[in-house]
Design an enzyme around this catalytic site. Structure first.
Site, mmCIF file in Angstrom:
data_model
loop_
_atom_site.group_PDB
_atom_site.id
_atom_site.type_symbol
_atom_site.label_atom_id
_atom_site.label_comp_id
_atom_site.label_asym_id
_atom_site.label_seq_id
_atom_site.Cartn_x
_atom_site.Cartn_y
_atom_site.Cartn_z
ATOM 1 N N TYR A 68 -12.014 75.636 -26.675
ATOM 2 C CA TYR A 68 -11.372 76.685 -25.881
ATOM 3 C C TYR A 68 -11.947 78.064 -26.202
ATOM 4 C CZ TYR A 68 -7.443 74.205 -23.715
ATOM 5 O OH TYR A 68 -6.662 73.405 -22.929
ATOM 6 N N LYS A 79 -12.600 62.212 -32.581
ATOM 7 C CA LYS A 79 -13.693 61.442 -31.978
ATOM 8 C C LYS A 79 -14.813 61.422 -33.031
ATOM 9 C CE LYS A 79 -15.436 59.296 -28.412
ATOM 10 N NZ LYS A 79 -14.874 58.053 -27.847
ATOM 11 N N ASP A 90 -9.781 58.311 -27.381
ATOM 12 C CA ASP A 90 -9.679 57.415 -26.219
ATOM 13 C C ASP A 90 -8.688 56.282 -26.503
ATOM 14 O OD1 ASP A 90 -11.479 56.542 -28.131
ATOM 15 O OD2 ASP A 90 -12.993 55.826 -26.715
ATOM 16 N N ASP A 118 -4.471 69.239 -25.911
ATOM 17 C CA ASP A 118 -4.081 69.666 -24.568
ATOM 18 C C ASP A 118 -3.816 68.442 -23.699
ATOM 19 O OD1 ASP A 118 -3.674 71.390 -22.345
ATOM 20 O OD2 ASP A 118 -5.683 70.871 -21.654
ATOM 21 N N ASP A 176 0.136 66.587 -22.639
ATOM 22 C CA ASP A 176 0.530 66.343 -21.241
ATOM 23 C C ASP A 176 0.851 64.867 -21.033
ATOM 24 O OD1 ASP A 176 0.273 68.973 -20.342
ATOM 25 O OD2 ASP A 176 -0.771 68.344 -18.511
#
Ligand code: IPM
Ligand code: MN
Length: 371
Positions: free
Chosen positions: A142, A189, A221, A245, A249
């Site tokens: 970000y 990751k 994932d 993020d 959600d």
């Protein structure tokens, strides 16, 4: 207690729902003899219209001078559909996080038994799920250097993390796990990214200070699938900004109660509280938006200042409103109540110790809650 609270109600349904949250805070102030001073400031699309900036200096100053920030929602369809826009409402929030050092986003997932039927997942999978995501909020992709080549055909976003940035949020997450079910899952990751390998190294190191907390590592994932397949396995999830993020959600729709979820963004000196949902332009100005998430954000605010009884009082009042179906159309499709009436019910309930003022018959008819 005396608290200075900056109110940044923002865009869309933000102003309507924050108004109810302020009403509830005023009820708490009256009942428990606190003094809450509110100072309003503009942010997001409204601030762009008025000043050209999504986070004007004046707003930043009001936030920096306050003990806590109550944040509504930001956004406007006209920016969402325009990738060329130079200024965007969301930049206000991103800049505010960085300027105030709000490095940890604390995002609890709570399931309400009476709302589980709304979830798209099977009841058995969802019932009892109770976890909290610690999302790093002021670094990573970000905030890394961004580039677009002159010919417009090559773009890049850099992702950088330092040990210090990883350590400070990791300590918060471990402390939370220690008082919860003592399990921490780092989502990364690490099979591909160097930043993720640094996260693993630091988390392993820090875990030695919290020997009672069991640490587990999941690739992002795989974590995305596990959240849907078996959300009950999680207690505290720790992750970097971008993965957080996405996963926050995803988590917010598991329980069927997205209209009830709130989050806190905290740093060393400041803290911000907001509903998880978006700015819902379709519902704006209709007095039908669900104010419960923002009201529960206020409960998180009170917890932050160790006003636990006050926070619990709000949670009980919110649950009561749901049980009695005193709810906006998203939860109550037949005899729905307005945003304002839900806020009124909750603040009246808080102030009415005997719980005598409401009339069940009228509630069932979708009419006044007052006898
Ligand atoms: C959130 C939002 C923000 C983010 C947007 C509005 C910039 O999606 O709080 O999760 O991506 O962090
Ligand atoms: Mn998001």
């Amino acid at each position: 207690m005396k608290l200075k609270i900056a109110v940044l109600s923002g865009d869309g349904i933000g102003p309507e729902v924050t108004q109810q949250a302020i009403k509830v805070l005023n009820a708490i102030a009256e009942k428990y003899h606190h003094v809450f001073n509110f100072k309003k400031a503009i942010v997001g699309a409204k601030a762009i219209e008025e000043t050209g900036s999504p986070l004007p200096e004046e707003t930043l100053k009001i936030c920096a001078d306050s003990d806590a920030i109550l944040f509504g929602t930001v956004g406007d369809p006209k920016y969402d559909s325009n990738p060329n826009a130079k200024v965007r409402p969301e930049q206000g929030l991103i800049k505010l996080r960085k300027s105030l050092g709000l490095f940890a986003n604390i995002h609890p997932l709570i399931t309400y038994n009476s709302l589980i039927h709304r979830s798209n997942l099977k009841k058995d999978v969802v019932k009892g799920a109770d976890f909290v995501i610690y999302r790093e909020l002021t670094s990573g992709i970000y905030y890394g250097e961004k580039n677009l080549s002159e010919d417009g055909n090559t773009a890049s976003d850099n992702c950088t993390y330092t040990s210090e940035e990883i350590d400070r949020i990791s300590h918060l997450a471990f402390k939370a796990a220690h008082v919860r079910r003592k399990k921490l899952t780092l989502v990364d990751k690490a099979n591909v990214l160097e930043t993720s390998r640094l996260w693993r190294k630091r988390v392993l190191e820090i875990s030695k200070i919290y020997p009672d907390v069991k640490v587990e590592f999941l690739f992002v994932d795989h974590a995305a699938t596990q959240l849907i397949l078996n959300p009950k396995q999680f207690d505290v999830i720790l992750t970097e900004n971008m993965f957080g993020d996405i996963l926050t959600d995803e988590a917010s729709v598991i329980s069927g109660s997205v209209g009830l979820l709130a989050s806190a963004s905290v740093g060393q000196y400041h803290a911000l509280f907001e509903p998880v949902h978006g700015y819902y332009p379709q519902k704006k100005g209709k007095n039908i938006a669900n104010p419960l998430a923002t009201i529960l954000a206020v409960a998180m605010l009170l917890d932050h200042f160790k006003l636990y009884d006050e926070a619990e009082n709000i949670r009980v009042a919110v649950e009561k409103s749901i049980d009695l179906n005193i709810s906006t159309p998203d939860l109550n499709t037949t005899n729905h109540f307005s945003t304002t009436s839900v806020g009124n019910f909750i603040s009246d309930f808080i102030l009415d110790d005997e719980n005598t003022f409401y009339n069940k018959h009228n509630i069932d008819l979708g009419q006044s809650t007052i006898i």
